[in-house]
Design a protein around this motif. Structure first.
Motif, PDB file in Angstrom:
ATOM      1  N   ARG A  98       0.835  -1.166  -0.071  1.00  0.00           N
ATOM      2  CA  ARG A  98       0.069  -0.128  -0.262  1.00  0.00           C
ATOM      3  C   ARG A  98       0.802   1.237  -0.002  1.00  0.00           C
ATOM      4  O   ARG A  98       0.672   2.142   0.798  1.00  0.00           O
ATOM      5  N   ASP A 128      -5.758  11.747  -0.422  1.00  0.00           N
ATOM      6  CA  ASP A 128      -6.573  11.139   0.428  1.00  0.00           C
ATOM      7  C   ASP A 128      -7.450  12.314   1.089  1.00  0.00           C
ATOM      8  O   ASP A 128      -8.060  12.160   2.146  1.00  0.00           O
ATOM      9  N   ARG A 175     -15.490   5.698   3.685  1.00  0.00           N
ATOM     10  CA  ARG A 175     -14.381   5.206   3.375  1.00  0.00           C
ATOM     11  C   ARG A 175     -14.443   3.771   2.870  1.00  0.00           C
ATOM     12  O   ARG A 175     -13.624   3.549   1.864  1.00  0.00           O
ATOM     13  N   TRP A 177     -13.033   2.770  -0.621  1.00  0.00           N
ATOM     14  CA  TRP A 177     -12.079   1.582  -0.830  1.00  0.00           C
ATOM     15  C   TRP A 177     -12.356   0.487  -1.845  1.00  0.00           C
ATOM     16  O   TRP A 177     -11.761   0.049  -2.416  1.00  0.00           O
ATOM     17  N   LEU A 229      -8.244   1.684   5.301  1.00  0.00           N
ATOM     18  CA  LEU A 229      -9.415   2.083   4.325  1.00  0.00           C
ATOM     19  C   LEU A 229      -8.532   3.564   3.421  1.00  0.00           C
ATOM     20  O   LEU A 229      -9.028   3.921   2.553  1.00  0.00           O
ATOM     21  N   ASP A 288      -5.499   4.343   1.627  1.00  0.00           N
ATOM     22  CA  ASP A 288      -4.131   3.918   1.087  1.00  0.00           C
ATOM     23  C   ASP A 288      -3.191   4.898   1.015  1.00  0.00           C
ATOM     24  O   ASP A 288      -2.060   4.312   0.815  1.00  0.00           O
TER      25      ASP A 288
END
Length: 193
Positions: free
Chosen positions: A71, A77, A88, A92, A164, A166
């Motif tokens: 990740r 974000d 979220r 996701w 959630l 990344d």
């Protein structure tokens, strides 16, 4: 059974990391060697023009697998952080589905071009170009499996809230922890008198 599967998955990622190191080594040695040969001896190795490019292709595709697994891809974000947990999870899930579809297209596109790629040989090494671009089979399948596994974990409720989002900026966690500790010390210092 789960331990066996976990060790197989860890072994797969370890193998990819070893291949990435080998690709980097090939690039370094061949390019540096060719520069030295051209600079001091006015000659070069034709193969060292081609093999580093092929190694770079492999590094790019295999690095994408490792990046998704860890990740560590770049992202924004700002919006996702403002959402509640349910939002979220939905975002996701949507991103995992989109990546899953793209990975299937990578695999399927390689499969459609398989005969053409296999029929072409590289100009210098005369190896089938399938050895170069066939890595997209591995990348497409691995990314699809990672995304499918993530979606299954989401449905089962096994995805923690911190996963959630990344995007993980380097040093951000340490900075936030230091700020939290400082505020706790200030509050503790203010409460004593």
């Amino acid at each position: 059974m789960s331990d066996l599967l976990d060790s197989a998955v860890r072994g797969f990622y370890r193998l990819i990391e070893i291949i990435l190191v080998l690709c980097m080594s090939v690039m370094l040695v061949m390019v540096f060697g060719n520069v030295v040969l051209r600079l001091f001896f006015n000659t070069g190795i034709d193969l060292s023009e081609e093999m580093p490019r092929f190694a770079f292709v492999w590094m790019t595709f295999l690095g994408g697998i490792i990046g998704l697994h860890r990740r560590s891809h770049l992202g924004v974000d700002m919006v996702v952080q403002a959402l509640p947990v349910l939002g979220r999870k939905v975002c996701w899930a949507i991103s995992q589905v989109i990546m899953f579809i793209c990975a299937l297209f990578i695999f399927y596109g390689t499969w459609l071009q398989h005969d053409i790629i296999a029929g072409n040989a590289s100009p210098v090494a005369q190896i089938s170009m399938l050895w170069v671009y066939g890595v997209s089979y591995v990348t497409g399948a691995a990314i699809a499996l990672i995304c499918l596994s993530n979606l299954i974990r989401l449905v089962q409720g096994k995805v923690p809230d911190n996963e959630l989002i990344d995007v993980h900026e380097e040093g951000l966690t340490e900075g936030l922890e230091a700020e939290r500790d400082m505020k706790a010390q200030q509050m503790a210092g203010g409460a004593k008198p």
